[in-house]
Scaffold this motif. Structure first.
Motif, mmCIF file in Angstrom:
data_model
loop_
_atom_site.group_PDB
_atom_site.id
_atom_site.type_symbol
_atom_site.label_atom_id
_atom_site.label_comp_id
_atom_site.label_asym_id
_atom_site.label_seq_id
_atom_site.Cartn_x
_atom_site.Cartn_y
_atom_site.Cartn_z
ATOM 1 N N LEU A 24 79.667 14.394 85.144
ATOM 2 C CA LEU A 24 80.007 13.024 84.764
ATOM 3 C C LEU A 24 80.049 12.127 85.994
ATOM 4 O O LEU A 24 79.473 11.036 86.014
ATOM 5 C CB LEU A 24 81.367 12.986 84.050
ATOM 6 N N ALA A 25 80.715 12.619 87.041
ATOM 7 C CA ALA A 25 80.777 11.855 88.293
ATOM 8 C C ALA A 25 79.367 11.551 88.790
ATOM 9 O O ALA A 25 79.047 10.424 89.175
ATOM 10 C CB ALA A 25 81.542 12.652 89.343
ATOM 11 N N ALA A 26 78.515 12.573 88.729
ATOM 12 C CA ALA A 26 77.138 12.414 89.201
ATOM 13 C C ALA A 26 76.378 11.372 88.393
ATOM 14 O O ALA A 26 75.655 10.541 88.945
ATOM 15 C CB ALA A 26 76.421 13.751 89.141
ATOM 16 N N ALA A 27 76.568 11.413 87.050
ATOM 17 C CA ALA A 27 75.849 10.465 86.191
ATOM 18 C C ALA A 27 76.283 9.029 86.491
ATOM 19 O O ALA A 27 75.455 8.114 86.574
ATOM 20 C CB ALA A 27 76.100 10.798 84.722
ATOM 21 N N VAL A 28 77.596 8.835 86.662
ATOM 22 C CA VAL A 28 78.114 7.504 86.996
ATOM 23 C C VAL A 28 77.539 7.040 88.334
ATOM 24 O O VAL A 28 77.092 5.898 88.488
ATOM 25 C CB VAL A 28 79.661 7.521 87.062
ATOM 26 N N MET A 29 77.493 7.953 89.305
ATOM 27 C CA MET A 29 76.966 7.630 90.628
ATOM 28 C C MET A 29 75.505 7.210 90.557
ATOM 29 O O MET A 29 75.083 6.282 91.235
ATOM 30 C CB MET A 29 77.063 8.840 91.563
ATOM 31 N N SER A 30 74.720 7.929 89.727
ATOM 32 C CA SER A 30 73.299 7.615 89.688
ATOM 33 C C SER A 30 73.083 6.192 89.187
ATOM 34 O O SER A 30 72.237 5.460 89.715
ATOM 35 C CB SER A 30 72.538 8.619 88.833
ATOM 36 N N LEU A 31 73.890 5.785 88.185
ATOM 37 C CA LEU A 31 73.810 4.397 87.722
ATOM 38 C C LEU A 31 74.207 3.441 88.839
ATOM 39 O O LEU A 31 73.564 2.421 89.063
ATOM 40 C CB LEU A 31 74.743 4.197 86.526
ATOM 41 N N SER A 32 75.290 3.817 89.569
ATOM 42 C CA SER A 32 75.810 2.930 90.607
ATOM 43 C C SER A 32 74.797 2.705 91.717
ATOM 44 O O SER A 32 74.506 1.578 92.087
ATOM 45 C CB SER A 32 77.085 3.492 91.232
ATOM 46 N N TYR A 33 74.208 3.802 92.245
ATOM 47 C CA TYR A 33 73.324 3.565 93.386
ATOM 48 C C TYR A 33 72.006 2.950 92.970
ATOM 49 O O TYR A 33 71.401 2.209 93.735
ATOM 50 C CB TYR A 33 73.144 4.796 94.278
ATOM 51 N N SER A 34 71.575 3.214 91.717
ATOM 52 C CA SER A 34 70.373 2.517 91.233
ATOM 53 C C SER A 34 70.639 1.017 91.188
ATOM 54 O O SER A 34 69.802 0.211 91.592
ATOM 55 C CB SER A 34 69.993 2.997 89.833
ATOM 56 N N THR A 35 71.838 0.656 90.678
ATOM 57 C CA THR A 35 72.187 -0.763 90.586
ATOM 58 C C THR A 35 72.283 -1.385 91.975
ATOM 59 O O THR A 35 71.804 -2.490 92.205
ATOM 60 C CB THR A 35 73.533 -0.927 89.846
ATOM 61 N N ILE A 36 72.901 -0.649 92.910
ATOM 62 C CA ILE A 36 72.972 -1.149 94.290
ATOM 63 C C ILE A 36 71.560 -1.367 94.821
ATOM 64 O O ILE A 36 71.256 -2.405 95.414
ATOM 65 C CB ILE A 36 73.717 -0.160 95.212
#
Length: 449
Positions: free
Chosen positions: A189-201
């Protein structure tokens, strides 16, 4: 004389069968994939996001710059549609035989192609993909940690990439001892949230930077041959971007299933959510990144965005967390295969010690290979075409044709054949480009520098 002994033997046999099935059941409850079947549908959503959105998303603008606008957008969208279709096939085929579940990719392969052949077709490819991903992620994790260190502290002493890969691996020496898929759902879950975050960044910061001066959208390579090879290699990068299929059956195996409520319902819901998230990650990054930087974009978009330093450092840390999760998801089926062979074929006793040794050896192996060959981009293109294209684009279609035997020239028949042809082209063309990049990068590479 022989006749008298037979009932006794028959009885003995049935008894030993019961013992055997009890033993097998115990083994199944110990193995990482079949041990816990109480996952919720949203588990499958974030497992799929973590498995699919690789660090490959950051190289998409670079792939776009080698493909150009028209072909680039076409390939991205086509891949999205085709892989969604083949994923649907896998989810459907998981329980097409009443009372049986194909918990692993190779079990489905054995059902479609026969006991021996199925293993020989699926297992090598699945292993190349999963071990390949783990190695590439070792390098990615190490590189992102190094980038984080260099961004935060630009005046510090330079530390070798080798050490960062070791630091990254140290996390896995701990995490790989989580027994099964459900126990890593927090990490995932942490990883999935991160992937969205860094893509957005990645795309947000690109928009903020604005279109660069003297931006060009032509091909970078000076020669025709160079352009063509780069094009092939970029196809491999895109194929690599949509590669969650190797673990999809293993993820679905964790969802409970009854004849009234088969597991494909919740699984499919999870997949749809995952695919929407994937689209939200991929399309903006690929298009915005290419639009802002044109063909001067680096093969990792975060490198093109040097400033603001804190944001890029943060994005790199997100990449590290995400890659930790992805590594675990791809390692789990490999652990399962290794443990199955050890326990079922070589009759080892299922124990924590066995698990401890096997998994540590695996992490050490991927770390060693990652440290030895860290040419990241080329390896992606090479492995991408070689093993990702089949397992993602056309093996599900071939199995579908073998099992369901749709009418010739019907819609299903055509769809599957189109996917097979597209996938075959990817498989043949992209390793060529990837290999050339590896050769070019390896020319000036020193081991363990």
């Amino acid at each position: 004389m022989g006749t008298q002994a037979s009932p006794e033997n028959g009885y003995g046999r049935s008894n030993s069968l019961e013992e055997k099935s009890a033993k097998e059941k115990a083994i199944d409850e110990w193995l990482p994939i079949t041990s816990s079947r109480n996952a919720k549908w949203w588990y499958s959503a974030f497992h799929n996001v973590t498995a699919m959105v690789g660090a490959g998303v950051l190289s998409l603008p670079y792939a776009m710059s080698e493909l150009g606008w028209g072909p680039g957008v076409t390939v991205l969208i086509l891949s999205w549609i085709i892989t969604l279709y083949t994923l649907w096939q896998m989810v459907e085929m998981h329980e097409m035989v009443p009372g049986r579940r194909f918990d692993r990719y190779h079990e489905l392969g054995q059902y479609a192609f026969g006991e021996k052949l199925g293993l020989y077709i699926v297992v090598p490819q699945q292993l190349i993909v999963e071990v390949g991903v783990c190695i590439v992620y070792m390098v990615t994790g190490g590189k992102s940690l190094k980038k984080f260190h260099d961004t935060v502290c630009s005046t510090c002493k330079d530390i070798k990439l080798t050490y960062f890969i070791m630091i990254f691996a140290s996390v896995h020496f701990v995490l790989s001892h989580l027994p099964n898929f459900n126990s890593i759902s927090g990490v995932s879950l942490a990883a999935a949230v991160m992937s969205l975050s860094y893509s957005t960044i990645a795309w947000g910061a690109s928009v903020d930077k604005g279109v660069q001066q003297d931006v060009q959208y032509g091909y970078k390579a000076k020669t025709t041959a160079g352009t063509v090879f780069n094009f092939f290699s970029a196809l491999g990068d895109v194929a690599f971007a949509y590669a969650g299929h190797n673990v999809v059956l293993e993820i679905q195996a964790t969802i409970p299933s009854t004849p009234e409520k088969p597991s494909k319902g919740p699984m499919w819901r999870g997949v749809i959510v995952a695919y929407i998230v994937v689209a939200l990650c991929y399309f903006p990054v690929a298009l915005v990144g290419y639009w802002m930087f044109g063909n001067s974009v680096q093969d990792n978009i975060l490198i093109s965005l040097e400033k603001p330093a804190w944001l890029i450092a943060m994005a790199n840390m997100f990449v590290v967390v995400h890659v930790i999760g992805s590594y675990q998801i791809y390692a789990m089926p490999v652990f399962d295969m290794m443990e199955t062979v050890l326990v079922k074929k070589l009759n080892f006793k299922p124990s924590t010690t066995l698990r401890f040794i096997v998994r540590n050896l695996y992490v050490a192996f991927t770390m060693f290979i990652g440290i030895t060959f860290p040419f990241f981009g080329g390896l992606l293109g090479f492995f991408g075409g070689f093993a990702f294209a089949p397992t993602t684009y056309f093996l599900p279609c071939i199995m579908w044709l073998a099992i369901y035997k749709p009418r010739k020239f019907s819609l299903s028949w055509w769809t599957n054949w189109i996917c097979i042809v597209f996938g075959l082209m990817l498989m043949i063309l992209s390793p060529i480009g990837g290999l050339r990049q590896i050769i070019l990068q390896a020319k000036d590479y020193e081991f363990y520098s």
